[in-house]
Design an enzyme around this catalytic site. Sequence first.
Site, PDB file in Angstrom:
ATOM      1  N   ASP A  42      -0.484-100.941  96.109  1.00 25.90           N
ATOM      2  CA  ASP A  42      -1.121-100.043  97.065  1.00 25.90           C
ATOM      3  C   ASP A  42      -2.100-100.777  97.975  1.00 25.90           C
ATOM      4  O   ASP A  42      -2.856-100.151  98.724  1.00 25.90           O
ATOM      5  CB  ASP A  42      -1.810 -98.872  96.356  1.00 25.90           C
TER       6      ASP A  42
ATOM      7  N   HIS B 298      -6.582 -97.058  84.767  1.00 31.62           N
ATOM      8  CA  HIS B 298      -7.762 -96.184  84.768  1.00 31.62           C
ATOM      9  C   HIS B 298      -7.999 -95.510  83.415  1.00 31.62           C
ATOM     10  O   HIS B 298      -8.953 -94.740  83.273  1.00 31.62           O
ATOM     11  CB  HIS B 298      -7.636 -95.110  85.848  1.00 31.62           C
TER      12      HIS B 298
ATOM     13  N   HIS C 232      -7.215-100.162  93.610  1.00 27.40           N
ATOM     14  CA  HIS C 232      -8.288 -99.480  92.899  1.00 27.40           C
ATOM     15  C   HIS C 232      -8.717-100.286  91.671  1.00 27.40           C
ATOM     16  O   HIS C 232      -7.880-100.846  90.967  1.00 27.40           O
ATOM     17  CB  HIS C 232      -7.838 -98.080  92.485  1.00 27.40           C
TER      18      HIS C 232
ATOM     19  N   ASP D 285      -4.361-104.316  91.941  1.00 28.63           N
ATOM     20  CA  ASP D 285      -4.245-102.970  92.500  1.00 28.63           C
ATOM     21  C   ASP D 285      -5.399-102.713  93.472  1.00 28.63           C
ATOM     22  O   ASP D 285      -6.477-103.299  93.342  1.00 28.63           O
ATOM     23  CB  ASP D 285      -4.294-101.961  91.352  1.00 28.63           C
TER      24      ASP D 285
END
Length: 213
Positions: free
Chosen positions: A154, A29, A67, A65
């Site tokens: 995740d 991120h 996200h 991931d």
Amino acid sequence: GAACALAAARELLAGERAAFALTRPPGHHAGPDFFGGYCFLNNSAIAAQALRDGGKQRVAVLDVDYHHGNGTQTIFYERADVFTASVHGDPATEYPFFLGHADERGAGAGEGFNLNLPLPRGTGFEAWCAALDTAIDAIDDFNADALVVPMGLDTFEGDPISGFTLKSEDYDTVGRLLAAAGVPTVFVFEGGYAVAEVGVNAVNLLEGFCRSI
């Protein structure tokens, strides 16, 4: 964490088939001029750039991931030498919200070199694997000579902040699919917040990969 990712990239440049950077905090991120989502330096992007600097001509980044790796996308969005692909939760409802949509395909010289495959909350393993296969096919078409995998775990059904339903045993298959891409690979640890299971899931993925190369 960034130094660990660099070390993994250097292992590939020295001739290793794969290397795993077991590092915290995560990185995907973090962009060129912003941070977020616990990320301060983009470890995977640093590894990808190190591979380019070391002589790899066409580097792919495949983010698995939950996200979207908004920082990684932003860093390489206008470049044709690094192909970025991501399978992730739909940003219409999931962090980071503002990037990660399917119509984001790159810009300028990088147009067509960014692939987003957003999936709805609750997606199971079969549909998730189909998206992964699409990403791997795109990387094959790109003819990558090195691959960086931001290895978020995740996607696990028990993860407290995510919404896919992969089981621990599924990660063995994920590893085998990534190995089938046939490209020297750096794995860089990203998300994964089901603390009791994250180690098992990581080992399952890496063992599946190693058995298949």
